[in-house]
Design a protein around this motif. Structure first.
Motif, PDB file in Angstrom:
ATOM      1  N   GLY A   1      -1.746  -0.895 -18.062  1.00 18.06           N
ATOM      2  CA  GLY A   1      -2.179  -0.571 -16.707  1.00 18.06           C
ATOM      3  C   GLY A   1      -1.346   0.558 -16.111  1.00 18.06           C
ATOM      4  N   TYR A   2      -2.005   1.396 -15.300  1.00 16.45           N
ATOM      5  CA  TYR A   2      -1.273   2.519 -14.715  1.00 16.45           C
ATOM      6  C   TYR A   2      -0.222   2.053 -13.707  1.00 16.45           C
ATOM      7  N   GLN A   3      -0.458   0.936 -13.023  1.00 19.83           N
ATOM      8  CA  GLN A   3       0.538   0.441 -12.077  1.00 19.83           C
ATOM      9  C   GLN A   3       1.775  -0.049 -12.820  1.00 19.83           C
ATOM     10  N   THR A   4       1.581  -0.628 -13.996  1.00 15.37           N
ATOM     11  CA  THR A   4       2.705  -1.056 -14.821  1.00 15.37           C
ATOM     12  C   THR A   4       3.522   0.154 -15.246  1.00 15.37           C
ATOM     13  N   LEU A   5       2.848   1.240 -15.586  1.00 14.78           N
ATOM     14  CA  LEU A   5       3.529   2.470 -15.991  1.00 14.78           C
ATOM     15  C   LEU A   5       4.294   3.086 -14.819  1.00 14.78           C
ATOM     16  N   ILE A   6       3.711   3.076 -13.631  1.00 15.76           N
ATOM     17  CA  ILE A   6       4.403   3.585 -12.440  1.00 15.76           C
ATOM     18  C   ILE A   6       5.633   2.726 -12.156  1.00 15.76           C
ATOM     19  N   ASN A   7       5.500   1.408 -12.287  1.00 20.70           N
ATOM     20  CA  ASN A   7       6.624   0.501 -12.071  1.00 20.70           C
ATOM     21  C   ASN A   7       7.760   0.816 -13.052  1.00 20.70           C
ATOM     22  N   ALA A   8       7.414   1.059 -14.319  1.00 21.66           N
ATOM     23  CA  ALA A   8       8.418   1.389 -15.333  1.00 21.66           C
ATOM     24  C   ALA A   8       9.110   2.716 -15.013  1.00 21.66           C
ATOM     25  N   ALA A   9       8.348   3.694 -14.525  1.00 20.76           N
ATOM     26  CA  ALA A   9       8.931   4.992 -14.170  1.00 20.76           C
ATOM     27  C   ALA A   9       9.892   4.847 -12.992  1.00 20.76           C
TER      28      ALA A   9
ATOM     29  N   THR B   1       0.870  -1.166   0.000  1.00 25.39           N
ATOM     30  CA  THR B   1       0.000   0.000   0.000  1.00 25.39           C
ATOM     31  C   THR B   1       0.907   1.216   0.000  1.00 25.39           C
ATOM     32  N   ILE B   2       0.643   2.147  -0.894  1.00 22.67           N
ATOM     33  CA  ILE B   2       1.484   3.338  -1.000  1.00 22.67           C
ATOM     34  C   ILE B   2       0.574   4.547  -1.219  1.00 22.67           C
ATOM     35  N   MET B   3       0.903   5.653  -0.609  1.00 19.88           N
ATOM     36  CA  MET B   3       0.122   6.880  -0.767  1.00 19.88           C
ATOM     37  C   MET B   3       0.816   7.759  -1.808  1.00 19.88           C
ATOM     38  N   LEU B   4       0.096   8.061  -2.885  1.00 22.58           N
ATOM     39  CA  LEU B   4       0.604   8.935  -3.941  1.00 22.58           C
ATOM     40  C   LEU B   4      -0.339  10.107  -4.118  1.00 22.58           C
ATOM     41  N   ASP B   5       0.176  11.221  -4.594  1.00 23.91           N
ATOM     42  CA  ASP B   5      -0.664  12.394  -4.831  1.00 23.91           C
ATOM     43  C   ASP B   5      -1.699  12.098  -5.913  1.00 23.91           C
ATOM     44  N   ASP B   6      -2.887  12.658  -5.725  1.00 22.98           N
ATOM     45  CA  ASP B   6      -3.993  12.424  -6.661  1.00 22.98           C
ATOM     46  C   ASP B   6      -3.637  12.815  -8.088  1.00 22.98           C
ATOM     47  N   ASP B   7      -2.934  13.950  -8.241  1.00 27.05           N
ATOM     48  CA  ASP B   7      -2.612  14.403  -9.591  1.00 27.05           C
ATOM     49  C   ASP B   7      -1.655  13.440 -10.297  1.00 27.05           C
ATOM     50  N   LEU B   8      -0.758  12.807  -9.536  1.00 29.60           N
ATOM     51  CA  LEU B   8       0.145  11.823 -10.135  1.00 29.60           C
ATOM     52  C   LEU B   8      -0.614  10.584 -10.587  1.00 29.60           C
ATOM     53  N   ILE B   9      -1.525  10.132  -9.768  1.00 25.13           N
ATOM     54  CA  ILE B   9      -2.324   8.959 -10.130  1.00 25.13           C
ATOM     55  C   ILE B   9      -3.108   9.247 -11.406  1.00 25.13           C
ATOM     56  N   GLU B  10      -3.737  10.415 -11.473  1.00 25.20           N
ATOM     57  CA  GLU B  10      -4.521  10.767 -12.660  1.00 25.20           C
ATOM     58  C   GLU B  10      -3.625  10.868 -13.896  1.00 25.20           C
ATOM     59  N   LEU B  11      -2.439  11.424 -13.726  1.00 24.00           N
ATOM     60  CA  LEU B  11      -1.493  11.524 -14.841  1.00 24.00           C
ATOM     61  C   LEU B  11      -1.114  10.142 -15.361  1.00 24.00           C
ATOM     62  N   PHE B  12      -0.761   9.241 -14.460  1.00 19.61           N
ATOM     63  CA  PHE B  12      -0.378   7.888 -14.864  1.00 19.61           C
ATOM     64  C   PHE B  12      -1.562   7.126 -15.451  1.00 19.61           C
ATOM     65  N   ARG B  13      -2.743   7.324 -14.912  1.00 22.51           N
ATOM     66  CA  ARG B  13      -3.926   6.654 -15.471  1.00 22.51           C
ATOM     67  C   ARG B  13      -4.202   7.129 -16.893  1.00 22.51           C
ATOM     68  N   ALA B  14      -4.081   8.437 -17.116  1.00 23.04           N
ATOM     69  CA  ALA B  14      -4.324   8.979 -18.459  1.00 23.04           C
ATOM     70  C   ALA B  14      -3.278   8.468 -19.446  1.00 23.04           C
ATOM     71  N   LYS B  15      -2.005   8.483 -19.034  1.00 22.45           N
ATOM     72  CA  LYS B  15      -0.939   7.983 -19.911  1.00 22.45           C
ATOM     73  C   LYS B  15      -1.116   6.495 -20.192  1.00 22.45           C
ATOM     74  N   ALA B  16      -1.469   5.750 -19.166  1.00 21.78           N
ATOM     75  CA  ALA B  16      -1.639   4.308 -19.319  1.00 21.78           C
ATOM     76  C   ALA B  16      -2.798   3.999 -20.263  1.00 21.78           C
ATOM     77  N   GLU B  17      -3.877   4.742 -20.141  1.00 19.78           N
ATOM     78  CA  GLU B  17      -5.026   4.512 -21.015  1.00 19.78           C
ATOM     79  C   GLU B  17      -4.657   4.819 -22.468  1.00 19.78           C
ATOM     80  N   ALA B  18      -3.909   5.885 -22.675  1.00 28.74           N
ATOM     81  CA  ALA B  18      -3.489   6.252 -24.029  1.00 28.74           C
ATOM     82  C   ALA B  18      -2.572   5.192 -24.637  1.00 28.74           C
ATOM     83  N   GLN B  19      -1.771   4.528 -23.790  1.00 31.50           N
ATOM     84  CA  GLN B  19      -0.834   3.514 -24.271  1.00 31.50           C
ATOM     85  C   GLN B  19      -1.422   2.110 -24.230  1.00 31.50           C
ATOM     86  N   GLY B  20      -2.626   1.973 -23.677  1.00 33.72           N
ATOM     87  CA  GLY B  20      -3.269   0.667 -23.621  1.00 33.72           C
ATOM     88  C   GLY B  20      -2.631  -0.280 -22.632  1.00 33.72           C
TER      89      GLY B  20
END
Length: 87
Positions: free
Chosen positions: A46-54, A25-44
Motif C-alpha cells: 500500500g502507498y500509505q505503508t510506503l509513506i509511513n516507512a519513508a 487528514t494530511i495534504m500532500l502534493d499530487d506528484d508525491l502521491i503518484e510517486l508513492f502509488r507507483a512505487k507501492a504498486e511495483a512493490q506490491g
C-alpha cells in the motif's frame, strides 16, 4: 440473494481500530502521491505503508560517524603525505 434490501433503518458500524495507528487528514502534493502509488504498486504494498516507512526513515537516528569516517580535507591529506614521505 434478495433482489432488494431495505437499508432505511441501517446504522453504520464502528470502524475497527488499528492498534498503534491514528487516522489523520494530511495534504500532500499530487506528484508525491503518484510517486508513492507507483512505487507501492511495483512493490506490491500500500502507498500509505510506503509513506509511513519513508517518514520513519526520515526521523530515524543516524549512526554516529567514527573519526576515520570524517571527510578527507586538503589539510589532512597534506599532513598524511608529509608524515609518509618523512618516513
Amino acid at each position: 440473494m434478495r433482489k432488494e434490501y431495505d437499508f432505511s433503518r441501517a446504522k453504520r458500524g464502528a470502524v475497527i481500530p488499528s492498534p498503534g495507528k491514528t487516522r489523520i487528514t494530511i495534504m500532500l502534493d499530487d506528484d508525491l502521491i503518484e510517486l508513492f502509488r507507483a512505487k507501492a504498486e511495483a512493490q506490491g504494498m500500500g502507498y500509505q505503508t510506503l509513506i509511513n516507512a519513508a517518514l520513519r526513515d526520515a526521523v530515524a537516528p543516524k549512526p554516529a560517524r567514527k573519526a576515520e569516517d570524517k571527510p578527507l580535507t586538503v589539510a589532512v591529506l597534506r599532513k598524511v603525505l608529509r608524515e609518509e614521505l618523512h618516513h
